[in-house]
Design a protein around this motif. Sequence first.
Motif, mmCIF file in Angstrom:
data_model
loop_
_atom_site.group_PDB
_atom_site.id
_atom_site.type_symbol
_atom_site.label_atom_id
_atom_site.label_comp_id
_atom_site.label_asym_id
_atom_site.label_seq_id
_atom_site.Cartn_x
_atom_site.Cartn_y
_atom_site.Cartn_z
ATOM 1 N N THR A 139 -8.922 29.630 26.310
ATOM 2 C CA THR A 139 -8.330 28.848 27.420
ATOM 3 C C THR A 139 -7.936 29.873 28.585
ATOM 4 O OG1 THR A 139 -7.104 27.638 25.690
ATOM 5 C CG2 THR A 139 -6.164 27.942 28.059
ATOM 6 N N LYS B 112 -2.654 27.539 30.826
ATOM 7 C CA LYS B 112 -3.463 27.191 31.803
ATOM 8 C C LYS B 112 -2.661 27.093 33.054
ATOM 9 C CE LYS B 112 -6.545 24.237 29.330
ATOM 10 N NZ LYS B 112 -6.862 22.769 28.906
ATOM 11 N N THR B 113 -1.440 26.246 32.991
ATOM 12 C CA THR B 113 -0.617 26.146 34.354
ATOM 13 C C THR B 113 -0.354 27.463 34.829
ATOM 14 O OG1 THR B 113 0.411 24.065 33.407
ATOM 15 C CG2 THR B 113 1.575 25.137 34.866
ATOM 16 N N ASP C 66 -11.598 30.026 30.442
ATOM 17 C CA ASP C 66 -11.863 28.909 31.153
ATOM 18 C C ASP C 66 -11.124 28.566 32.369
ATOM 19 O OD1 ASP C 66 -13.687 28.013 29.082
ATOM 20 O OD2 ASP C 66 -11.988 26.870 28.114
ATOM 21 N N VAL C 67 -9.972 29.262 32.640
ATOM 22 C CA VAL C 67 -9.421 29.064 33.760
ATOM 23 C C VAL C 67 -9.494 30.414 34.780
ATOM 24 C CG1 VAL C 67 -6.886 29.070 34.899
ATOM 25 C CG2 VAL C 67 -7.550 27.953 32.664
ATOM 26 N N LYS C 68 -9.485 31.613 34.292
ATOM 27 C CA LYS C 68 -9.661 32.688 35.199
ATOM 28 C C LYS C 68 -10.463 33.750 34.600
ATOM 29 C CE LYS C 68 -6.071 33.410 37.918
ATOM 30 N NZ LYS C 68 -4.986 33.700 38.622
ATOM 31 N N GLU D 41 -1.292 24.503 27.265
ATOM 32 C CA GLU D 41 -1.287 23.896 28.441
ATOM 33 C C GLU D 41 -0.296 24.839 29.497
ATOM 34 O OE1 GLU D 41 -2.671 21.322 30.023
ATOM 35 O OE2 GLU D 41 -3.789 21.213 28.143
ATOM 36 N N LEU E 297 -1.707 30.453 34.792
ATOM 37 C CA LEU E 297 -2.835 31.041 35.291
ATOM 38 C C LEU E 297 -3.339 30.304 36.570
ATOM 39 C CD1 LEU E 297 -5.063 31.774 32.021
ATOM 40 C CD2 LEU E 297 -3.815 33.613 33.500
ATOM 41 N N GLU E 298 -3.114 29.155 36.784
ATOM 42 C CA GLU E 298 -3.736 28.210 37.975
ATOM 43 C C GLU E 298 -2.786 28.587 39.184
ATOM 44 O OE1 GLU E 298 -5.939 24.619 35.274
ATOM 45 O OE2 GLU E 298 -3.696 24.238 36.298
ATOM 46 N N ASN E 299 -1.683 28.738 38.731
ATOM 47 C CA ASN E 299 -0.721 29.053 39.757
ATOM 48 C C ASN E 299 -0.101 30.289 40.290
ATOM 49 O OD1 ASN E 299 0.234 26.001 40.066
ATOM 50 N ND2 ASN E 299 0.823 26.102 38.241
ATOM 51 N N ASP F 285 -1.578 33.779 41.245
ATOM 52 C CA ASP F 285 -2.910 34.599 41.787
ATOM 53 C C ASP F 285 -2.856 35.797 41.381
ATOM 54 O OD1 ASP F 285 -4.074 32.149 42.549
ATOM 55 O OD2 ASP F 285 -3.511 32.275 44.606
#
Length: 364
Positions: free
Chosen positions: A160, A127-128, A163-165, A124, A130-132, A134
């Motif tokens: 993982t 994921k966080t 799936d995100v980037k 998790e 990578l999402e936040n 850039d």
Amino acid sequence: MKTYPLKSLTVEEAIALQFKLIDKVTREFSGYEILQNGDLGVHPLNNQPQTTRKVEKVIASLFDAEDAVFVRGAGTAAIREGLASFNFGSKKLLVHSAPIYSTTKTSIDHLNIETVACDFNDLEAVKTILENDDHIGGVLVQYTRQVLEDHYDMAEVIQTIKDVKDIPILTDDNYAVMKVQHIGVQLDADLSAFSTFKLLGPEGIGCVVGKAKYIETIRKYHYSGGSQTQGKEALDVLRSIVYAPVMLAIQATQIDEIVLRLNNNEVSGVKQAYVANAQSKVILVQLDDPIAPELLKVAVQHGAAPYPVGAESKYEIVPMFYRVSGTMLNDNAEYKDYWIRINPMRSGAITVLKILSEAIKEVK
């Protein structure tokens, strides 16, 4: 203490990998070619020895990859050139939040790549970040454990991230390749890097396996003749790694047997033993008394190697009795006096237990 060693190939699985490699050889080389010692120099066709190119194709096929390239500088250079091929620019490299292997850190510093750390044991958290962020342009994942508490699954970490980037992933497969079921590229990483010296191969030859666009970039780094892996060297790699899977699988069986027998109190003076990946798969031995430094000195006189050469290279045949890792020492200074690590190398359990028992008795 709890450790999370990687699952080793069984002897039967290792035999199958050896057979797979030989089958790939027969598809690339004629019977006459494989009995030669390779060519030299920058052949006009590919600007490299043709034998080397053939061996690279065999390695790529073995690991179900698009391409492969040999580099000079062993596993360290393989990681460095793999990272360089990603062309980070101002982007950051995502790494695990544990001490980076020293030579890898040197390469990252040399390439002037900014890193950002995340705990790969926590998907998790991966994921966080990578999402936040850039500005993350690539990921480095070390296959073996960086600290004893590491327990992440390589396939899950890679999946993982993907799936995100859609960013390139390089896996450091040193100490894992030909020991585990799948290396990084077989789990959807973009590149895998490793040393062939750790697979009984010649000194200084590293290998990068993976996507052709990155491999081609690395190959351009080796334009000059002096930077080429010559045909004979490539064949030396091939002829050596044939024997690595089964040898390493046998070694893994002895590690398990030694730990079982130590924990069944076969050697007086041993409190507990554990299997751990620190970098290579080893036995961590906790002693009853603070005699580790002296024991290591005495073990040499009983035939144990006191330090690594290439960590499981062709030169390392007797068991190695060695201090625990710097990471462990930094975590708890007491480890220096009470703990040692043992790699049986090519020896059997009986030899390791004999040396350990004799050394403890002599020190006491």
